[in-house]
Design an enzyme around this catalytic site. Structure first.
Site, PDB file in Angstrom:
ATOM      1  N   LYS A 191       0.801  -1.110  -0.027  1.00  0.00           N
ATOM      2  CA  LYS A 191       0.042  -0.051   0.050  1.00  0.00           C
ATOM      3  C   LYS A 191       0.952   1.355   0.034  1.00  0.00           C
ATOM      4  CE  LYS A 191      -2.079   2.815   3.068  1.00  0.00           C
ATOM      5  NZ  LYS A 191      -2.202   4.087   2.170  1.00  0.00           N
ATOM      6  N   GLU A 266      10.117   0.811  10.567  1.00  0.00           N
ATOM      7  CA  GLU A 266      11.312   1.645  10.348  1.00  0.00           C
ATOM      8  C   GLU A 266      10.480   3.038  10.589  1.00  0.00           C
ATOM      9  OE1 GLU A 266      12.922   4.433   9.288  1.00  0.00           O
ATOM     10  OE2 GLU A 266      12.941   4.047   7.069  1.00  0.00           O
ATOM     11  N   CYS A 300      13.468  10.586   7.413  1.00  0.00           N
ATOM     12  CA  CYS A 300      13.355   9.717   8.704  1.00  0.00           C
ATOM     13  C   CYS A 300      14.602  10.193   9.245  1.00  0.00           C
ATOM     14  CB  CYS A 300      12.901   8.540   8.707  1.00  0.00           C
ATOM     15  SG  CYS A 300      13.497   7.473   7.518  1.00  0.00           S
ATOM     16  N   GLU A 397      10.098  15.078  16.217  1.00  0.00           N
ATOM     17  CA  GLU A 397      10.441  14.816  14.872  1.00  0.00           C
ATOM     18  C   GLU A 397       9.339  15.787  14.215  1.00  0.00           C
ATOM     19  OE1 GLU A 397       9.204  11.411  12.512  1.00  0.00           O
ATOM     20  OE2 GLU A 397      11.040  11.367  11.485  1.00  0.00           O
TER      21      GLU A 397
HETATM   22  P1  NDP Z   1       2.090   7.752   8.527  1.00  0.00           P
HETATM   23  O1  NDP Z   1       3.038   6.950   9.536  1.00  0.00           O
HETATM   24  O2  NDP Z   1       0.462   7.955   9.131  1.00  0.00           O
HETATM   25  O3  NDP Z   1       1.868   6.978   7.213  1.00  0.00           O
HETATM   26  C1  NDP Z   1       2.964   6.043   6.862  1.00  0.00           C
HETATM   27  C2  NDP Z   1       2.001   5.021   5.808  1.00  0.00           C
HETATM   28  O4  NDP Z   1       1.235   4.240   7.017  1.00  0.00           O
HETATM   29  C3  NDP Z   1       0.887   5.425   4.882  1.00  0.00           C
HETATM   30  O5  NDP Z   1       1.120   4.814   3.680  1.00  0.00           O
HETATM   31  C4  NDP Z   1      -0.143   5.793   5.749  1.00  0.00           C
HETATM   32  O6  NDP Z   1      -1.587   5.498   5.032  1.00  0.00           O
HETATM   33  C5  NDP Z   1      -0.371   4.227   6.500  1.00  0.00           C
HETATM   34  N1  NDP Z   1      -0.869   4.294   7.653  1.00  0.00           N
HETATM   35  C6  NDP Z   1      -1.159   5.115   8.610  1.00  0.00           C
HETATM   36  N2  NDP Z   1      -2.040   4.767   9.706  1.00  0.00           N
HETATM   37  C7  NDP Z   1      -2.133   3.385   9.310  1.00  0.00           C
HETATM   38  C8  NDP Z   1      -2.792   2.459  10.169  1.00  0.00           C
HETATM   39  N3  NDP Z   1      -3.490   2.794  11.405  1.00  0.00           N
HETATM   40  N4  NDP Z   1      -2.769   1.222   9.694  1.00  0.00           N
HETATM   41  C9  NDP Z   1      -2.262   0.920   8.308  1.00  0.00           C
HETATM   42  N5  NDP Z   1      -1.622   2.020   7.793  1.00  0.00           N
HETATM   43  C10 NDP Z   1      -1.439   3.178   8.063  1.00  0.00           C
HETATM   44  O7  NDP Z   1       2.967   9.136   8.227  1.00  0.00           O
HETATM   45  P2  NDP Z   1       1.947  10.452   7.907  1.00  0.00           P
HETATM   46  O8  NDP Z   1       2.107  10.165   6.422  1.00  0.00           O
HETATM   47  O9  NDP Z   1       0.750  10.663   8.409  1.00  0.00           O
HETATM   48  O10 NDP Z   1       3.142  11.468   8.438  1.00  0.00           O
HETATM   49  C11 NDP Z   1       2.910  11.984   9.902  1.00  0.00           C
HETATM   50  C12 NDP Z   1       4.203  12.030  10.524  1.00  0.00           C
HETATM   51  O11 NDP Z   1       4.931  10.635  10.554  1.00  0.00           O
HETATM   52  C13 NDP Z   1       5.298  12.956   9.707  1.00  0.00           C
HETATM   53  O12 NDP Z   1       5.071  14.316  10.142  1.00  0.00           O
HETATM   54  C14 NDP Z   1       6.635  12.350  10.017  1.00  0.00           C
HETATM   55  O13 NDP Z   1       6.949  12.965  11.487  1.00  0.00           O
HETATM   56  C15 NDP Z   1       6.332  10.750  10.129  1.00  0.00           C
HETATM   57  N6  NDP Z   1       6.587  10.097   9.085  1.00  0.00           N
HETATM   58  C16 NDP Z   1       7.889   9.298   9.097  1.00  0.00           C
HETATM   59  C17 NDP Z   1       8.318   8.660   8.102  1.00  0.00           C
HETATM   60  C18 NDP Z   1       9.735   7.797   8.422  1.00  0.00           C
HETATM   61  O14 NDP Z   1      10.184   7.460   7.396  1.00  0.00           O
HETATM   62  N7  NDP Z   1      10.304   7.652   9.477  1.00  0.00           N
HETATM   63  C19 NDP Z   1       7.676   8.702   7.138  1.00  0.00           C
HETATM   64  C20 NDP Z   1       6.622   9.640   6.993  1.00  0.00           C
HETATM   65  C21 NDP Z   1       6.081   9.998   7.857  1.00  0.00           C
HETATM   66  P3  NDP Z   1      -2.136   6.931   4.088  1.00  0.00           P
HETATM   67  O15 NDP Z   1      -1.095   7.612   3.557  1.00  0.00           O
HETATM   68  O16 NDP Z   1      -3.267   6.476   3.492  1.00  0.00           O
HETATM   69  O17 NDP Z   1      -2.159   7.876   5.404  1.00  0.00           O
END
Ligand code: NDP
Length: 827
Positions: A191, A266, A300, A397
């Site tokens: 996904k 991660e 990240c 973060e």
């Molecule tokens: P999320 O962790 O919410 O999203 C990452 C992925 O997980 C997306 O594909 C999202 O789907 C999916 N997802 C979210 N909630 C669920 C769930 N309950 N069950 C299954 N899948 C889920 O990151 P965000 O995009 O909301 O970003 C929010 C914050 O997260 C950022 O501000 C940053 O601080 C951090 N972040 C960290 C990352 C890293 O690499 N360490 C990467 C991205 C974000 P969908 O896109 O449809 O919401």
């Protein structure tokens, strides 16, 4: 601007990349459907979402939004493809991966443009970094597919893998997830993030072009609450691989707890960028640009905390501000632009909220004088000085182009500040003194450490976190183990666990064993004190002492300790006869044991030779008392004496094995495409809590403790509740074998309750649990708060006597984490 003017001003001319081909491709394909079984399938949900360009706010494409039924269909396709894909010869799988790599390269320009349009990141980054690394990942893992049988003997694929990726490196994260998974023979449902699905959809087309067998890769676009959650909850998914926020990582751990799904996380970071006063400041400045303004800081492992030695702080900040003034922000498709757009208005608001909070908490904000584009989501590069290490902006973060600067005076203080975070993903160290840099690197709690460099990645060098940055590695050989399981693990979770070997003995046999051990129930006194009374009364000569009769205390900080509760627990033979007592440990005892284990952390810094010597010494001292240990096993389990003797001898062999391994399970040196080397070092995890099984009470206890301490960890062990005496007898051996105080701590009591306390403890870095299915679930749930690494058995037994199941690399890997230290060289 004409050419003469450009020469005069030395301004950059516009250098836009043409988006026409990408736009045409989008137009031809919309609306995008789901990619299931190599077909484009209309979503059963009937719903579509917009994907927008963050630099303009305009819609780029309509993309299917999968619901639970769609995810079911994708998982079914992956399940159906699994038997044949997992048996596809290695070489054939390797060819498919190779073909994917080649075809990605063929479409690299389109992919680079699409990624820049969909995410808002600059074309310079997508073209020069993301897409080449994507191809490299498939090439590298083509190699592992080819070598799987010879390099991972005794392992099989996990099954159907659910993969959830974020929006910051959409195609790169896809590659990091899919390449190792399919190389190891798994099938995949992926996904993409809601904001950035487009390159994954182009990749799906590449899968079709390559002719990968149907169902091996399935891509379901959609939202977290629908597609994401359905994938995590799906009963037929064997593993979840997730990259994203720590908060969502925790929720996935909660959902999957007890299910037996493998999990790799991660997560976030707040990585330190440490500058010592002898660093080359011009290089440092360019390093900072790459650390925090690369990908708009939405990385990240972004170096978001600048830790600078106090005596050069002013100079560095002045230089940095001058450089920030000249950074170029704008159209991501312009090749001369340094900073593109923030992925979404929501993310932009979140950055602004945290920046406002920083100002409110008293930090000093600085931003360049130029203004951001007014259309789309842009945030200026931002520098905070006068930041307290405890400030929100120094701890949370931000995931945006925001740098916080803090000063330090000594190397020790730099390390302390660097590690003053709940995360542990990456760190940079800048110094012209290589001795200093290489001294600091191992002290940093981070999965990647870049010396005089930052944000370097390669498929051969594993990437992943310590602490709340998650667990598991992506890339390198270590990353492959996330997608395999031991071949002997064939049972499914709903099969009942084996029953203990001891339960098959008939009562007569048990009695015989007991009497051969000199145990006569009526003569047993469980209390040490009453035994002493007898002795002081001079009645000892007429009293037939039982073989072992005192209350075994806890073993904490190298000393025998009375339990805080003041209570003890009676231990019985399988026939119900009392054979001794042990202390009834409680929460306070656990705290003391964890504290002692922490205090002994210097054990990790000792030489591997020394650890080997101590393990041999433990074996030597145990061998002298082999008969006593065998009798104890007989008494607790009712097994035959010969069987118990075999357990003791196997235990001695196991101690020898880990003494042997302690100076052999080492790291490797990688040669990524850079002038330099990467040292992949295996480090101890820290304090490991372990709940030991009931079966083979001596062997299983040592089979867990020995690899952990051989690799430099310290341990809090909870012996079996029903047969703890083999473990408590061992502390006399530890005491006489030069094992430093606190390296092994033993707390007896109600194992299930104590396991939960240990798994919840924030100073315990990993928790191993070998007990019931229910207990395994509780441990996985309890581990959530500090994202602790867990290793549980879901109620399934291991054949502890069998060296394939009872010892070896699996144990050593669970005892270590890999840190990659990047060391560039040359002038
Ligand atoms: P999320 O962790 O919410 O999203 C990452 C992925 O997980 C997306 O594909 C999202 O789907 C999916 N997802 C979210 N909630 C669920 C769930 N309950 N069950 C299954 N899948 C889920 O990151 P965000 O995009 O909301 O970003 C929010 C914050 O997260 C950022 O501000 C940053 O601080 C951090 N972040 C960290 C990352 C890293 O690499 N360490 C990467 C991205 C974000 P969908 O896109 O449809 O919401």
């Amino acid at each position: 601007m004409n050419i003469t003017e450009i020469f005069e001003t030395m301004e950059y001319g516009p250098a836009p990349e043409a988006p026409a081909l990408a736009q045409e491709w989008l137009k031809e394909h919309q609306p995008f459907n789901l990619f299931i079984n190599n077909q484009w399938v209309k979503p059963l949900s009937g719903q579509y979402l917009d994907s927008t360009n963050p630099a303009t706010g305009k819609t780029l494409a309509r993309v299917a939004s999968a619901n639970k039924a769609d995810v079911d269909a994708a998982v079914s396709a992956a399940r159906a493809a699994f038997p044949s894909w997992s048996k596809t010869p290695n070489h054939i799988r390797a060819r498919y991966l190779y073909a994917l790599a080649r075809t990605i390269q063929k479409h690299s320009r389109l992919l680079a443009v699409l990624e820049a349009l969909d995410n808002g990141k600059t074309i310079r980054e997508t073209r020069d970094l993301d897409i080449p690394l994507v191809a490299r990942h498939f090439y590298y893992h083509a190699g592992w597919a080819q070598l799987m049988s010879s390099e991972l003997p005794g392992y099989q694929p996990v099954g159907v893998v659910g993969q959830i990726i974020p929006w910051n490196f959409p195609l790169l994260m896809l590659a990091w997830k899919i390449a190792p998974a399919i190389a190891m023979g798994n099938t995949v449902v992926l996904k993409p993030a809601r904001y950035t699905p487009l390159t994954a959809l182009k990749f799906a087309e590449i899968v079709q072009e390559v002719g990968l067998p149907a169902g091996v890769i399935n891509i379901v676009t959609g939202e977290a609450g629908q597609a994401g959650e359905a994938l995590v909850q799906h009963a037929d998914v064997n593993k979840i691989a997730f990259t994203g926020s720590t908060e969502v990582g925790r929720s996935i751990r909660r959902t999957t707890a007890g299910s037996g799904k493998k999990l790799s996380l991660e997560l976030g970071g707040k990585s330190p960028f440490i500058v010592f006063d002898d660093a080359d400041l011009d290089s440092v400045i360019e390093g900072v640009v790459d650390a925090i303004w690369f990908n708009q800081g939405q990385v990240c492992c972004a170096g978001s905390r600048l830790l600078v030695q106090e005596n050069i702080a002013d100079r560095l900040v002045t230089k940095l501000r001058a450089r920030m003034e000249r950074l170029r922000m704008g159209d991501p498709l312009d090749k001369a632009v340094d900073i593109g757009a923030i992925v979404s208005p929501t993310q932009l608001q979140e950055i602004q909220r945290l920046v406002d909070q920083g100002v409110k908490e008293g930090a000093q904000l600085w931003q360049p004088s130029w203004s951001c584009p007014t259309e789309g989501s842009f945030f200026p590069p931002t520098l905070f000085t006068n930041v307290s290490p405890a400030a929100t902006i120094a701890q949370v973060e931000i995931f945006g182009p925001v740098l916080v600067s803090i000063t330090f005076r000594t190397p020790a203080e730099a390390v302390e500040l660097a590690n003053n975070t709940r995360y542990g993903l990456a760190a940079s160290v800048w110094s012209e003194n290589i001795n200093l840099a290489l001294d600091i690197a191992p002290k940093l709690k981070a999965g990647s450490v870049w010396i005089n460099s930052t944000n370097l990645f390669d498929a051969a060098c594993g990437f992943g976190g310590y602490r709340e940055s998650g667990y598991g590695r992506e890339g390198g050989k270590e990353g492959l183990y996330e997608y395999v399981r031991p071949s002997w693990q064939t049972k499914t979770l709903d099969q009942a666990p084996d029953t203990s070997a001891s339960t098959n003995l008939v009562d007569d046999e048990k009695m015989q064993i007991l009497s051969s051990n000199g145990l006569h129930l009526e003569e047993i006194s469980g209390e040490e004190d009453s035994l002493n009374d007898h002795m002081h009364n001079g009645s000892s000569s007429s009293f037939a002492f039982p073989a072992i009769d005192r209350t075994a205390k806890l073993f904490i900080d190298g000393k025998q300790a009375r339990p805080d509760s003041g209570y003890s627990r009676a231990i019985y033979t399988p026939a119900g006869e009392l054979i001794g007592e042990v202390g009834d440990g409680n929460r306070k005892d656990m705290r003391n044991a964890v504290e002692a284990a922490h205090k002994a952390s210097g054990w990790a810094n000792g030489t591997t030779h020394n650890r080997a010597q101590i393990l041999y010494y433990i074996a030597e001292n145990m061998a002298v008392r082999a008969e006593e240990f065998a009798r104890r096993i007989v008494a607790q389990t009712g097994r035959h004496h010969a069987d118990a003797e075999n357990e003791v001898q196997t235990t001695l062999s196991r101690l020898f094995s880990y003494a042997a391994w302690s100076d052999k399970f080492e790291g490797v040196v990688h040669r990524p495409p850079l002038r330099g080397v990467v040292l992949a070092m295996r480090e101890a995890i820290g304090v490991i809590g372990m709940a030991c099984p009931d079966q083979y009470p001596l062997l299983s206890f040592i089979s867990l403790v020995a690899p952990a301490i051989a690799m430099g960890n310290t341990v809090v062990a909870l012996p079996s509740s029903i047969a703890p005496l083999s473990a408590t007898d061992s502390y006399q051996i530890f005491e006489t074998s030069d094992l430093p105080a606190g390296v092994v701590n033993i707390v007896t009591g109600e194992r299930e309750i104590l396991s939960k306390v240990l798994a919840e403890h924030h100073d315990v870095n990993a928790m191993w649990y070998f007990g019931s299915a229910e207990g395994s679930k509780l441990v996985e749930l309890a581990s959530i708060s500090n994202v602790k690494r867990t290793w549980v058995n879901y109620g399934r037994e291991r054949a502890w006597l069998d060296p394939v199941q009872g010892e070896g690399e699996e144990f050593l890997r669970e005892s270590t984490q890999v840190k990659n230290i990047w060391v560039p060289y040359g002038e």
